[in-house]
Motif scaffolding. Sequence first.
Motif, short mmCIF file in Angstrom:
data_model
loop_
_atom_site.label_atom_id
_atom_site.label_comp_id
_atom_site.label_asym_id
_atom_site.label_seq_id
_atom_site.Cartn_x
_atom_site.Cartn_y
_atom_site.Cartn_z
N GLU A 187 -3.67 17.89 -7.54
CA GLU A 187 -4.87 16.88 -7.81
C GLU A 187 -5.38 15.91 -8.88
O GLU A 187 -4.83 14.92 -8.94
CB GLU A 187 -6.25 16.69 -7.29
CG GLU A 187 -6.76 16.94 -5.48
CD GLU A 187 -6.40 15.57 -4.86
OE1 GLU A 187 -6.80 15.10 -5.42
OE2 GLU A 187 -6.27 16.19 -3.72
N ASN A 221 -11.35 17.23 -8.46
CA ASN A 221 -12.01 15.61 -7.38
C ASN A 221 -12.59 16.47 -5.70
O ASN A 221 -11.72 15.86 -5.48
CB ASN A 221 -10.45 14.99 -6.60
CG ASN A 221 -10.00 13.99 -7.57
OD1 ASN A 221 -11.31 13.51 -9.11
ND2 ASN A 221 -9.03 13.71 -7.93
N GLU A 274 -1.74 11.55 -1.76
CA GLU A 274 -2.54 12.01 -0.61
C GLU A 274 -1.68 13.52 -0.14
O GLU A 274 -0.59 13.22 0.19
CB GLU A 274 -3.74 12.23 0.01
CG GLU A 274 -4.53 10.42 -0.68
CD GLU A 274 -5.64 10.37 0.13
OE1 GLU A 274 -5.15 10.55 1.81
OE2 GLU A 274 -6.48 10.05 -0.05
#
Length: 670
Positions: free
Chosen positions: A166, A156, A206
């Motif tokens: 991630e 990613n 995130e």
Amino acid sequence: MNLLSVSEEKKNYKVRSLSLNPCDKTKTVSFVDKDIVGPVDWGLKNHFDYRSYEYSEYSKNNVLCFGLGKLAGSKLPGTQRLIFSFRSPLWKGFFVSALGGAAHVFKRVGVDYVTIEGRSEKPSIIVLKGRKEGYVDVEFHEITENKLLNVYKGYNGKEGVYALSEYLISNFSSKYNNDYRCMVVGPGSLYSNMGATFSATLKNNEMVVGSEEWAGRGGSGSVLYQGHGVAGIVFGGEMERIFPGVDLSDLDNVKDILDTYYNESYIKVIKKRTTKYRYNPKIESGGTFGSNIHCLGEFIPLMNWKMIYMPRDERINIHEKLLDKYWKPFNKESMEPRNWTTCGEPCPVVCKKHRKGQHVDYEPYEADGPLAGSYEIHKTDVSVKKIDTIGIDAIEFGNLSAWILELISERLLSSKELGLSANPRFDMKNFDYEKDSEINANLVAELADNVAYGKTEVCKVLRQGIRKSASKFDEMFKERIKNHSSGYNSYKDFAVYVPFGEDGCIAPTMYWAVGNFVPVPIQGKYLTYYQFGFFDPETLAEECFKKAVYELYSENTGMCRFHRNWATEVIPLLLKKAWDIDIDKSHNEEIIKKMVEYDKKAGIKPSFWDSHRVLDIVAYGAKEFGNMKWWNEFENDKINTARKYWEMFLKSYEDKLGISWDYDYQIKQK
């Protein structure tokens, strides 16, 4: 399943632990004895119970323990650290390391402590979820090492620890409702002794910029992976923390206790006593970086600690350049736009300062910056980012890198042997602050990559850490050191570390303080007295012992060190009200004794300084800080005076502790 009422839950509440075995994929939930006050107690208990002192650091029996403190889950700021304990592959003895903010999420798992035993044959990901019904879901997922390496190299759009984070978010976020967090190791943990455990706050799946946290010192990531085969842990859930006594998750209760204790608003007290870490109007900066780079002045470690040989006016001149090229850009890019965040818990200190997507703390930016010959912050960004990505303790690796760059400049190693693209610039008298800083910072970044992935034989040696590497170099390149113009007879003589046992060591914290080098149960952290000055050994031993006792209030309750100036004095009161626990400094003194007892069982004793550079740091410290009595003795006979000082300190520390390390003293004690 019938749930207890809140009052019944409180009445019947018992602290629980979770034992995980990634080898046979089992879990065990147990109740914890009342005499276990916090995660350091828990770690020591397990390491004695498992007799990990009888095994190597990467044995499956070297259990890795972590847990939250009794104040986690409260509305008290600064209480949400996870504390790790393990037998360190660097230090060789019992060690603790902290991961800020992570307990704010881990409390939802519904257990206070975790013990990892056994080793998975393939890299494992452990997934933990606390259920509101009171049980814990545990899943073990295996991947191949090739798959893991491929993730590290790119996932990613990210690399290293960021890529693995991630990967875990992509694969396991659906199990949670935004109430989870990941902690992972990087490629630096796969083969080196310096691997750290990384975690960042997650928001909407995130990572929050600037919130990065590390259980870095001592090699927790190396133990997690090489000892147990665990590459990552995902945790979260639905549980809430229960306080058997006064409910500290109620802000009104916290306010009542603290406002009464301080006789003023506790928020005002916290802000006043955490000025350094938040914002100091006197210097118009803050955080560990902004405060220390400004205030440490001419005592900042430079060029593999060679600053000790520089006249003070030269060091003052360098510090002025650092203010211009290191400190002012930080203020402009971080402090002025208020790029501040936290480690993941609600906290008024917002100590995490970041700029250009990079979290900036003093010690990583010192060890991989001025210590390693980079005096321009934008250049140091390159080396710090690479080391963080690799997942190696940035303090340990910066200290090692500074040593390597000096060895190359002294022609004791070559850039080719290390797979480096250029030679370092390690001469402060002919130093270009822009160009040479860029060269050195790029070389440190290259070295991190080369060590992590073992790109040369010399780099593979460096994975062992600075002291063992130096011993190996003495064998590999004995003619080079034998004929070197310095007159030194070992590669160790250029190295800076605190020795422990036959081959254990740790990089000191980045302060020119004699207390950072003396023989105490754990160095490389703040369980010692690290203030400037040169003190008689008896005085220093007393201060070091007092500091260790004081700091253990933080370590054993999961309290952030940045809050210690307001929190330490009130911790006993809070524990009494919330848990009916009576605690004073005698409990912390017992913890220190148990650390010594553990290390003795492991066959590890304090080791006298075996590096001339360290001897000089101590000796020149006496001169620099005005203790002419000791400086005159050092000038007359450096080595024997150093041994006298070191042994007098150790004997005084043992007397304070009331336990002997059974060290064979060479100088007759009074």
